[in-house]
Design a protein around this motif. Structure first.
Motif, PDB file in Angstrom:
ATOM      1  N   ASP A 214       0.828  -1.209   0.000  1.00  0.00           N
ATOM      2  CA  ASP A 214       0.000   0.000   0.000  1.00  0.00           C
ATOM      3  C   ASP A 214       0.854   1.247   0.000  1.00  0.00           C
ATOM      4  O   ASP A 214       1.816   1.362   0.763  1.00  0.00           O
ATOM      5  CB  ASP A 214      -0.914   0.015   1.227  1.00  0.00           C
ATOM      6  CG  ASP A 214      -1.845   1.218   1.237  1.00  0.00           C
ATOM      7  OD1 ASP A 214      -2.324   1.606   0.152  1.00  0.00           O
ATOM      8  OD2 ASP A 214      -2.079   1.777   2.310  1.00  0.00           O
ATOM      9  N   GLY A 217      -2.355   4.870   2.269  1.00  0.00           N
ATOM     10  CA  GLY A 217      -2.499   5.313   3.652  1.00  0.00           C
ATOM     11  C   GLY A 217      -3.900   5.849   3.921  1.00  0.00           C
ATOM     12  O   GLY A 217      -4.876   5.441   3.304  1.00  0.00           O
ATOM     13  N   TYR A 220      -7.230   3.811   4.052  1.00  0.00           N
ATOM     14  CA  TYR A 220      -6.875   2.495   3.536  1.00  0.00           C
ATOM     15  C   TYR A 220      -6.229   1.624   4.607  1.00  0.00           C
ATOM     16  O   TYR A 220      -6.207   0.401   4.473  1.00  0.00           O
ATOM     17  CB  TYR A 220      -5.918   2.626   2.344  1.00  0.00           C
ATOM     18  CG  TYR A 220      -6.588   2.786   1.000  1.00  0.00           C
ATOM     19  CD1 TYR A 220      -7.716   3.591   0.847  1.00  0.00           C
ATOM     20  CD2 TYR A 220      -6.082   2.158  -0.132  1.00  0.00           C
ATOM     21  CE1 TYR A 220      -8.313   3.758  -0.387  1.00  0.00           C
ATOM     22  CE2 TYR A 220      -6.678   2.318  -1.373  1.00  0.00           C
ATOM     23  CZ  TYR A 220      -7.789   3.120  -1.495  1.00  0.00           C
ATOM     24  OH  TYR A 220      -8.385   3.268  -2.726  1.00  0.00           O
ATOM     25  N   VAL A 221      -5.687   2.215   5.651  1.00  0.00           N
ATOM     26  CA  VAL A 221      -5.004   1.418   6.674  1.00  0.00           C
ATOM     27  C   VAL A 221      -5.960   0.392   7.263  1.00  0.00           C
ATOM     28  O   VAL A 221      -5.706  -0.819   7.221  1.00  0.00           O
ATOM     29  CB  VAL A 221      -4.428   2.328   7.779  1.00  0.00           C
ATOM     30  CG1 VAL A 221      -3.911   1.483   8.944  1.00  0.00           C
ATOM     31  CG2 VAL A 221      -3.303   3.194   7.216  1.00  0.00           C
ATOM     32  N   ASN A 224      -7.392  -2.055   4.660  1.00  0.00           N
ATOM     33  CA  ASN A 224      -6.457  -3.142   4.362  1.00  0.00           C
ATOM     34  C   ASN A 224      -6.550  -4.244   5.409  1.00  0.00           C
ATOM     35  O   ASN A 224      -6.451  -5.438   5.084  1.00  0.00           O
ATOM     36  CB  ASN A 224      -5.024  -2.615   4.304  1.00  0.00           C
ATOM     37  CG  ASN A 224      -4.717  -1.847   3.031  1.00  0.00           C
ATOM     38  OD1 ASN A 224      -5.289  -2.103   1.983  1.00  0.00           O
ATOM     39  ND2 ASN A 224      -3.813  -0.887   3.124  1.00  0.00           N
ATOM     40  N   CYS A 235       2.522  -4.098   3.871  1.00  0.00           N
ATOM     41  CA  CYS A 235       3.698  -3.240   3.834  1.00  0.00           C
ATOM     42  C   CYS A 235       3.299  -1.862   3.317  1.00  0.00           C
ATOM     43  O   CYS A 235       2.717  -1.741   2.244  1.00  0.00           O
ATOM     44  CB  CYS A 235       4.786  -3.834   2.955  1.00  0.00           C
ATOM     45  SG  CYS A 235       6.377  -3.012   3.164  1.00  0.00           S
ATOM     46  N   GLN A 236       3.626  -0.834   4.090  1.00  0.00           N
ATOM     47  CA  GLN A 236       3.314   0.559   3.760  1.00  0.00           C
ATOM     48  C   GLN A 236       4.558   1.218   3.183  1.00  0.00           C
ATOM     49  O   GLN A 236       5.607   1.249   3.827  1.00  0.00           O
ATOM     50  CB  GLN A 236       2.886   1.294   5.034  1.00  0.00           C
ATOM     51  CG  GLN A 236       2.101   2.547   4.804  1.00  0.00           C
ATOM     52  CD  GLN A 236       0.657   2.222   4.431  1.00  0.00           C
ATOM     53  OE1 GLN A 236       0.038   1.346   5.022  1.00  0.00           O
ATOM     54  NE2 GLN A 236       0.146   2.922   3.440  1.00  0.00           N
ATOM     55  N   THR A 239       2.174   7.317   1.958  1.00  0.00           N
ATOM     56  CA  THR A 239       0.866   7.693   2.502  1.00  0.00           C
ATOM     57  C   THR A 239       0.318   8.864   1.677  1.00  0.00           C
ATOM     58  O   THR A 239       0.211   9.987   2.167  1.00  0.00           O
ATOM     59  CB  THR A 239       0.957   8.072   3.994  1.00  0.00           C
ATOM     60  OG1 THR A 239       1.964   9.089   4.151  1.00  0.00           O
ATOM     61  CG2 THR A 239       1.322   6.872   4.853  1.00  0.00           C
ATOM     62  N   HIS A 259       1.728  -5.402  10.163  1.00  0.00           N
ATOM     63  CA  HIS A 259       1.690  -4.188   9.327  1.00  0.00           C
ATOM     64  C   HIS A 259       3.011  -3.468   9.536  1.00  0.00           C
ATOM     65  O   HIS A 259       3.293  -2.937  10.608  1.00  0.00           O
ATOM     66  CB  HIS A 259       0.518  -3.290   9.729  1.00  0.00           C
ATOM     67  CG  HIS A 259       0.242  -2.213   8.717  1.00  0.00           C
ATOM     68  ND1 HIS A 259      -1.015  -1.700   8.507  1.00  0.00           N
ATOM     69  CD2 HIS A 259       1.050  -1.557   7.832  1.00  0.00           C
ATOM     70  CE1 HIS A 259      -0.972  -0.775   7.550  1.00  0.00           C
ATOM     71  NE2 HIS A 259       0.281  -0.672   7.143  1.00  0.00           N
ATOM     72  N   GLY A 261       6.430  -1.225   7.379  1.00  0.00           N
ATOM     73  CA  GLY A 261       6.628  -0.210   6.363  1.00  0.00           C
ATOM     74  C   GLY A 261       8.091   0.138   6.225  1.00  0.00           C
ATOM     75  O   GLY A 261       8.927  -0.237   7.061  1.00  0.00           O
TER      76      GLY A 261
END
Length: 328
Positions: A214, A217, A220-221, A224, A235-236, A239, A259, A261
């Motif tokens: 993703d 952000g 969507y957090v 997801n 994986c972020q 954003t 989660h 990133g």
């Protein structure tokens, strides 16, 4: 040399052509005569004043280039002047000459042109590092990437499919959905007409997906988390819709989600060198066989860098936007 400088923080119009002194290499570096430079979201963030370059990096934008090696430092053994290469750079790609650590340089895959090669490094390094190394996507798993027709998205779809995953992606139009399917996406979801998390659960019979990449952000957090399978990994990497204002952490706990990133640019030279070695071993054969390709949206001359940024920020593009700096 000619270069595109950020004259002040602001919109695309602040990108202006300037004369700069050709950079001097240090130990472990090469100087590349640039043919093409990829245009990426971090370039636009830097231009806007929101993503300053790390200490010691060029103030010029540009995180990936293709070209011909012009000079090598005395301690560099793997490259020599005249080699046709592509490279991940710490900055400075929007110029006629650019420095890169020698360990971040890769040969242009056989059969690929310089302008296509200019759009490889940033997406390939990012996708491999995050999807395969960080959250460990494996063959037989399901994978969702948001923004499937972005430079990252077109790369992630092809990499995931090549390594045996079932691929889901979100797009903003049927035209983009068709492009994503042509790259190997098994399922496309128009985020403008459908709630992607509900569609994921419908398409997977409420199971969800194993891995999500993703860059959106915001809301969507938590969405997801709804779309993820039990023990899923998210994986972020950006954003674009800003920070999430609130989330229900019980979703994270009940599903035992991970989660995580990362950002690539600040990582060490050695870290990126390891990614480069993995790409050369595992991904370069896919490029050379044609199983994975660079999806090109538009090529702009260097002087039109502002137009290139405007094109990227319109979100109308499919694949990579590249600046043509010189003839091959």
């Amino acid at each position: 040399m000619r270069a595109i400088a950020i004259t002040e923080p602001g919109g695309p119009e602040v990108l202006q052509i300037e004369e700069r002194i050709k950079p001097a290499i240090k130990q472990g570096e090469v100087l590349i005569r640039v043919v093409g430079a990829g245009v990426n979201r971090p370039d636009a963030l830097q231009r806007a004043g929101a993503y300053p370059p790390p200490a010691g990096a060029s103030d010029l934008p540009g995180l990936e280039v293709s070209g011909v090696i012009a000079e090598v430092a005395e301690d560099v053994q793997d490259w020599q002047p005249g080699d046709a290469v592509l490279a991940l750079t710490p900055g400075g790609g929007y110029a006629e000459y650019c420095i890169a650590p020698a360990s971040h340089v890769l040969p242009i895959p056989k059969g690929m042109g310089f302008l296509e090669a200019a759009g490889v490094a940033e997406a390939a390094f990012t996708v491999w590092s995050n999807v395969f190394d960080r959250v460990g996507l494996r063959g037989g798993e399901s994978f969702l990437v948001h923004g499937g027709t972005s430079g990252i998205g077109t790369t992630a779809i092809q990499f995931a499919k090549a390594f045996g995953a079932t691929v889901f992606t979100t797009v903003g139009s049927e035209y983009k959905a068709e492009a994503a399917r042509n790259l190997g996406a098994d399922f496309t979801i128009n985020y403008k007409t459908h709630a992607f998390e509900k569609e994921i659960l419908r398409l997977t019979e409420k199971r969800g997906v194993d891995v999500i990449l993703d860059m959106v952000g915001g809301d969507y957090v938590e969405r997801n988390w709804i779309a993820a399978a039990v023990e899923g990994r998210i994986c972020q990497i950006a954003t674009l819709n800003g920070a999430s204002q609130s989330v229900n952490f019980s979703r994270l706990m009940v599903k035992r989600l991970v989660h995580t990133g990362s950002t690539l640019r600040p990582r060490s030279v050695d870290f990126k060198a390891r990614i480069a070695a993995s790409l050369r071993d595992k991904v370069w054969p896919l490029y050379e066989s044609g199983q994975v390709k660079v999806v090109m949206d538009h090529v702009f001359d260097l002087e039109r860098a502002a137009d290139a940024h405007a094109r990227m920020e319109s979100s109308g593009h499919i694949g990579k936007i590249v600046l043509k700096v010189a003839e091959a």
